[in-house]
Design a protein around this motif. Structure first.
Motif, PDB file in Angstrom:
ATOM      1  N   UNK A  28     -32.273  34.155 -14.794  1.00  0.00           N
ATOM      2  CA  UNK A  28     -33.447  34.221 -13.919  1.00  0.00           C
ATOM      3  C   UNK A  28     -34.702  34.089 -14.779  1.00  0.00           C
ATOM      4  N   UNK A  29     -35.707  33.357 -14.276  1.00  0.00           N
ATOM      5  CA  UNK A  29     -36.945  33.157 -15.036  1.00  0.00           C
ATOM      6  C   UNK A  29     -38.067  34.088 -14.583  1.00  0.00           C
ATOM      7  N   UNK A  30     -37.743  35.070 -13.722  1.00  0.00           N
ATOM      8  CA  UNK A  30     -38.731  36.065 -13.301  1.00  0.00           C
ATOM      9  C   UNK A  30     -38.472  37.426 -13.930  1.00  0.00           C
ATOM     10  N   UNK A  31     -37.211  37.843 -13.874  1.00  0.00           N
ATOM     11  CA  UNK A  31     -36.846  39.162 -14.395  1.00  0.00           C
ATOM     12  C   UNK A  31     -35.518  39.072 -15.141  1.00  0.00           C
ATOM     13  N   UNK A  32     -35.291  40.052 -16.004  1.00  0.00           N
ATOM     14  CA  UNK A  32     -34.004  40.186 -16.679  1.00  0.00           C
ATOM     15  C   UNK A  32     -33.410  41.527 -16.252  1.00  0.00           C
ATOM     16  N   UNK A  33     -32.280  41.479 -15.572  1.00  0.00           N
ATOM     17  CA  UNK A  33     -31.649  42.693 -15.063  1.00  0.00           C
ATOM     18  C   UNK A  33     -30.170  42.687 -15.425  1.00  0.00           C
ATOM     19  N   UNK A  34     -29.708  43.818 -15.929  1.00  0.00           N
ATOM     20  CA  UNK A  34     -28.299  43.966 -16.288  1.00  0.00           C
ATOM     21  C   UNK A  34     -27.702  45.185 -15.619  1.00  0.00           C
ATOM     22  N   UNK A  35     -26.414  45.122 -15.333  1.00  0.00           N
ATOM     23  CA  UNK A  35     -25.711  46.239 -14.696  1.00  0.00           C
ATOM     24  C   UNK A  35     -24.402  46.506 -15.419  1.00  0.00           C
TER      25      UNK A  35
END
Length: 205
Positions: A28-35
């Protein structure tokens, strides 16, 4: 460093740090999210915000489709090239035939390419419904102030029974001002249930 200066991270912080590492794989080029999903103190699945397997990502396209269309955070997620980190973690567990019942999910997020700008990494409504149905016990989210918030899935179920999902006080991309949810300082709708509760509270104030 002396023993007196050493500060061992808590397990919650340790697993959030793992989620932070996972988010770096995102497309994603808006946010970086990991789970990261933990069960019986073991990592059983991970996921990041990225395009479905074998498809072209926003990185490869060179732009964010949602941003180009002017869609605000928290809305119209069907118009997105990426699968959310929470969804990918659940999907990856399913691919390996691993049960999530009674597990915990840790979610970390920051603005794309800006680790100094962490997010309130709350799941969207779609992800939240999936987290309830897959049988997790807790969801731990990183906060933009550098801390984290622990949610009990049972409490989500209770809140959505007593109110409605749009009354959720911890929506991704939404802030509450005077009991009114807003996006970019613009008010958004709340249910009639909550409207009545607010009116009753103001009458007795």
């Amino acid at each position: 460093m002396s023993d007196s200066e050493y500060k061992r991270p808590s397990k919650d912080q340790y697993y959030l740090d793992l989620a932070k590492s996972v988010c770096r794989r995102g497309t994603c080029t808006k946010v970086e999210i990991g789970a990261v999903i933990i069960r019986n103190d073991q990592v059983i699945s991970t996921g990041y915000c990225g395009a479905p397997r074998g498809t072209k990502s926003s990185h490869e396209h060179g732009f964010c489709l949602r941003r180009q269309l002017g869609i605000p955070s928290g809305h119209r997620y069907e118009i997105c090239r990426s699968v959310h980190a929470e969804q990918n973690a659940i999907i990856n567990a399913a691919r390996s035939g691993t049960s999530l019942l009674g597990g915990d999910m840790y979610i970390y997020g920051h603005i794309y390419n800006r680790e100094d700008q962490p997010l309130d990494a709350f799941p969207c409504f779609i992800c939240k419904k999936m987290l309830i149905n897959c049988g997790l016990k807790r969801v731990i989210c990183s906060l933009k102030d550098g801390g984290h918030k622990i949610f009990l899935v049972e409490e989500w179920m209770k809140e959505w029974t007593e109110n409605d999902i749009i009354d959720d006080r911890f929506q991704y991309g939404v802030e509450f001002q005077d009991n009114q949810p807003t996006i970019g300082k613009q008010p958004i709708k709340i249910s009639t249930i909550l409207q009545k509760k607010i009116a009753k509270k103001e009458e007795t104030a």
